[in-house]
Scaffold this motif. Structure first.
Motif, PDB file in Angstrom:
ATOM      1  N   THR A 189       0.779  -1.343  -0.094  1.00 48.72           N
ATOM      2  CA  THR A 189      -0.133   0.010   0.020  1.00 48.72           C
ATOM      3  C   THR A 189       0.674   1.326  -0.123  1.00 48.72           C
ATOM      4  N   GLY A 190       2.279   1.111   0.388  1.00 47.29           N
ATOM      5  CA  GLY A 190       3.000   2.344   0.453  1.00 47.29           C
ATOM      6  C   GLY A 190       2.524   3.147   1.718  1.00 47.29           C
ATOM      7  N   ALA A 191       1.878   2.561   2.691  1.00 50.24           N
ATOM      8  CA  ALA A 191       1.324   3.470   3.773  1.00 50.24           C
ATOM      9  C   ALA A 191       1.685   2.762   5.148  1.00 50.24           C
ATOM     10  N   TYR A 192       1.784   3.561   6.254  1.00 52.49           N
ATOM     11  CA  TYR A 192       2.226   2.832   7.373  1.00 52.49           C
ATOM     12  C   TYR A 192       0.813   2.384   7.799  1.00 52.49           C
ATOM     13  N   ALA A 193       1.123   1.274   8.399  1.00 50.66           N
ATOM     14  CA  ALA A 193       0.122   0.342   9.169  1.00 50.66           C
ATOM     15  C   ALA A 193       0.347  -0.337  10.579  1.00 50.66           C
ATOM     16  N   ARG A 194      -0.633  -0.291  11.432  1.00 48.24           N
ATOM     17  CA  ARG A 194      -0.069  -1.145  12.601  1.00 48.24           C
ATOM     18  C   ARG A 194      -1.106  -1.721  12.987  1.00 48.24           C
ATOM     19  N   SER A 195      -0.725  -3.217  13.203  1.00 49.79           N
ATOM     20  CA  SER A 195      -1.923  -4.301  13.396  1.00 49.79           C
ATOM     21  C   SER A 195      -1.779  -4.662  14.634  1.00 49.79           C
ATOM     22  N   GLU A 196      -2.809  -4.853  15.126  1.00 55.67           N
ATOM     23  CA  GLU A 196      -2.999  -5.191  16.552  1.00 55.67           C
ATOM     24  C   GLU A 196      -3.644  -6.741  16.472  1.00 55.67           C
ATOM     25  N   HIS A 197      -3.189  -7.662  15.871  1.00 53.67           N
ATOM     26  CA  HIS A 197      -3.576  -8.752  15.637  1.00 53.67           C
ATOM     27  C   HIS A 197      -2.463  -9.997  15.807  1.00 53.67           C
ATOM     28  N   TRP A 198      -3.006 -10.897  16.087  1.00 54.86           N
ATOM     29  CA  TRP A 198      -2.144 -12.269  16.308  1.00 54.86           C
ATOM     30  C   TRP A 198      -1.433 -12.620  15.202  1.00 54.86           C
ATOM     31  N   ALA A 199      -1.887 -12.737  13.959  1.00 59.11           N
ATOM     32  CA  ALA A 199      -1.051 -13.175  12.768  1.00 59.11           C
ATOM     33  C   ALA A 199       0.047 -12.056  12.437  1.00 59.11           C
ATOM     34  N   ASN A 200      -0.002 -10.862  12.718  1.00 63.92           N
ATOM     35  CA  ASN A 200       1.060 -10.071  12.731  1.00 63.92           C
ATOM     36  C   ASN A 200       2.139 -10.060  13.680  1.00 63.92           C
ATOM     37  N   ALA A 201       1.604 -10.674  14.786  1.00 64.06           N
ATOM     38  CA  ALA A 201       2.711 -10.831  16.045  1.00 64.06           C
ATOM     39  C   ALA A 201       3.595 -11.792  15.471  1.00 64.06           C
ATOM     40  N   ILE A 202       3.043 -12.839  14.922  1.00 65.28           N
ATOM     41  CA  ILE A 202       3.915 -13.935  14.471  1.00 65.28           C
ATOM     42  C   ILE A 202       4.750 -13.772  12.934  1.00 65.28           C
ATOM     43  N   ALA A 203       4.143 -12.939  12.146  1.00 69.77           N
ATOM     44  CA  ALA A 203       5.023 -12.687  10.911  1.00 69.77           C
ATOM     45  C   ALA A 203       5.736 -11.554  11.165  1.00 69.77           C
ATOM     46  N   SER A 204       5.410 -10.433  11.812  1.00 69.03           N
ATOM     47  CA  SER A 204       6.199  -9.408  12.171  1.00 69.03           C
ATOM     48  C   SER A 204       7.582 -10.174  13.168  1.00 69.03           C
ATOM     49  N   GLY A 205       7.432 -10.738  14.119  1.00 71.10           N
ATOM     50  CA  GLY A 205       8.248 -11.544  14.945  1.00 71.10           C
ATOM     51  C   GLY A 205       9.431 -12.346  14.147  1.00 71.10           C
ATOM     52  N   LYS A 206       8.891 -12.751  13.147  1.00 69.45           N
ATOM     53  CA  LYS A 206      10.131 -13.613  12.324  1.00 69.45           C
ATOM     54  C   LYS A 206      10.659 -12.670  11.518  1.00 69.45           C
ATOM     55  N   VAL A 207      10.287 -11.696  10.841  1.00 72.89           N
ATOM     56  CA  VAL A 207      10.641 -10.645  10.070  1.00 72.89           C
ATOM     57  C   VAL A 207      11.608  -9.914  11.020  1.00 72.89           C
ATOM     58  N   ALA A 208      11.455  -9.337  11.896  1.00 75.93           N
ATOM     59  CA  ALA A 208      12.086  -8.627  12.848  1.00 75.93           C
ATOM     60  C   ALA A 208      13.407  -9.456  13.359  1.00 75.93           C
ATOM     61  N   ALA A 209      13.295 -10.918  13.587  1.00 72.19           N
ATOM     62  CA  ALA A 209      14.499 -11.713  13.969  1.00 72.19           C
ATOM     63  C   ALA A 209      15.420 -11.623  12.676  1.00 72.19           C
ATOM     64  N   LYS A 210      14.675 -11.942  11.347  1.00 75.89           N
ATOM     65  CA  LYS A 210      15.831 -11.967  10.229  1.00 75.89           C
ATOM     66  C   LYS A 210      16.320 -10.538  10.068  1.00 75.89           C
TER      67      LYS A 210
END
Ligand code: FAD
Length: 426
Positions: A306-327
């Motif tokens: 989207t080219g926009a900032y988004a803050r997600s307050e959801h379970w799936a984002n916790a998993i996906a972003s936890g993986k990306v952050a570690a990498k």
């Protein structure tokens, strides 16, 4: 999520920090923190990993707190994304009941509540979010709760399980609606206050919000809409009723205030990081400070689609972003480009949603299936393209919905609404 192999090893980048080989520090004890720690080890990182978690718990996930765990159908172990034994087995130091009180990005240190400091090579802020507090008169009375932690759920569960209690929910978002459903199923009498004419309409529109609201009404939940609490009233220090701003007095043994959350940005703000509806991060989840990353509910990330900032307050984002952050912490070229996803369960309604909520405001709604039978897939179409999709009591369609969104192809509305055309073939 896309990744490519690292060209620089973690130990290479560690030499840039004031304390060489100080290791990785993760602040926060939720699903994001657990996922990041697990990913660091899965990716072969052999250095020190420390999790600083202020709750006195092994990192746990929250969705069951308002559903199966609250209803007594799931036990405490089902909350754990990783068993308690995983941490020592993988040489991950878990500091439970320990708050991080300061971050110094220049010195590469984190200060803990007891005054000790931890040096780091890279640090992840996974501090999540906390319930929004509204200073309703009477909010400190016994029997009034916010709802975020395992401790909240355990306390409320004990009261709900006894049954026959008058429960007033303040807040008609996803969590308010889920708790209302669970309380009702356990034999309590629920009244729910919300600011929207139709609960959930900000998220999914009034037509679809009504599907959930009507199911709740059928089960006996009383709605006062639009209304909020003028005053929470009590006797001998304990809650007895709620007076609404529309002049209605609702009897109450238990009041739950679920009016949204605010990201826990204090540590980041004090450290001088850029704050913008959460901690602002790139698509690789890097903050404005070198070697400091943020993920999960607290992070507002730039979405590549989207080219926009988004803050997600959801379970799936916790998993996906936890993986990306570690990498990203390991120097890999990782980007958080998942299509946002979440789910809810209320009574016999099971729902999954994928897509970009911000793009649905001016979108056209197309329904496949039956709203009356509560078995349908809803699509939001913007300029002929699907930007979000939600299935209710219809299963195994999420992959196809996500493919439609990712492909950004123009679709035929008649086919979209036709249950006999496979979503994959549209
Ligand atoms: C009742 C409930 C039901 C939910 N149901 C759903 C659902 O059905 N579907 C869905 O998609 N999502 C759901 N969610 C949302 C989902 O649980 C969150 O998106 C997820 O918990 C975010 O994980 P996180 O690790 O980023 O943050 P959190 O889970 O908030 O964890 C952050 C942790 O960090 C700790 N912390 C904060 N500051 C510090 C500090 N300075 N030092 C140390 N520790 C600190 C916090 O106390 C907390 O333990 C639900 C949430 C709740 C509360």
């Amino acid at each position: 999520m896309t990744t490519s192999p690292s060209t620089s090893s973690p130990t290479d980048s560690a030499t840039d920090s004031p304390t060489p080989n100080a290791g990785m520090v993760i602040i926060g004890g939720g699903l994001t923190a657990a996922t990041a720690a697990e990913t660091l080890r899965k990716e072969g990182y052999a250095g020190a990993v420390t999790i600083v978690a202020d709750e006195p718990e092994t990192p746990y996930q929250r969705p069951p707190l308002s559903k199966g765990f609250l209803a007594g159908k799931e036990d405490a172990d089902s909350l754990l994304p990783l068993p308690a034994s995983w941490y020592p087995e993988h040489n991950v130091t878990l500091l439970k009941g320990t708050a991080a009180t300061a971050l110094d990005p220049q010195a590469h240190t984190v200060t803990l509540a007891d005054g000790t400091t931890l040096a780091y090579d890279k640090v992840l802020l996974a501090t999540g979010a906390a319930p929004r507090h509204i200073p309703f008169p009477g909010v400190d009375l016994k029997g009034v709760y916010t709802f975020r932690t395992k401790a909240d759920s355990v306390a409320v569960k004990e009261l709900f399980t006894a049954g026959n209690k008058n429960v007033v929910m303040i807040g008609s978002g996803w969590i308010g609606m889920e708790i209302a459903a669970t309380a009702t199923e356990l034999g309590n009498h629920v009244a729910l206050l919300g600011l929207e004419d139709v609960p959930l309409s900000t998220a999914i529109g009034s037509t679809l919000g009504a599907v959930f609201t009507n199911r709740q009404k059928e089960a006996g939940v009383r709605f006062e809409l639009p209304a909020t609490a003028e005053k929470i009233q009590g006797s001998d220090g304990a809650v007895t009723s709620v007076l609404t701003n529309t002049g209605v007095t609702l009897p109450a043994d238990i009041v739950i205030v679920a009016v949204g959350v605010v990201p826990n940005t204090g540590l980041a703000k004090d450290a001088g990081l850029t704050i913008n509806n959460g901690i602002e991060v790139t698509a690789s989840l890097q903050t404005s400070a070198a070697d400091v990353f943020a993920a999960g509910d607290v992070a507002n990330s730039l979405h590549p689609v989207t080219g926009a900032y988004a803050r997600s307050e959801h379970w799936a984002n916790a998993i996906a972003s936890g993986k990306v952050a570690a990498k990203s912490m390991l120097g890999q070229n990782a980007v958080l480009d998942d299509i946002p996803y979440f789910y809810t369960d209320q009574f016999d309604l099971g729902m999954e949603y994928s897509g970009f909520g911000a793009l649905t405001k001016d979108a056209e709604l197309v329904i496949r299936g039956s709203l009356e039978k509560r078995e349908f897939v809803a699509f939001w179409l913007l300029e002929g393209r699907v930007v979000a999709g939600m299935n209710v009591n219809v299963w195994d369609v999420q992959d196809a919905i996500k493919d439609l969104i990712i492909s950004a192809r123009t679709v035929n509305k008649v086919q979209l609404a036709d249950e006999h055309t496979a979503i994959e073939d549209i």
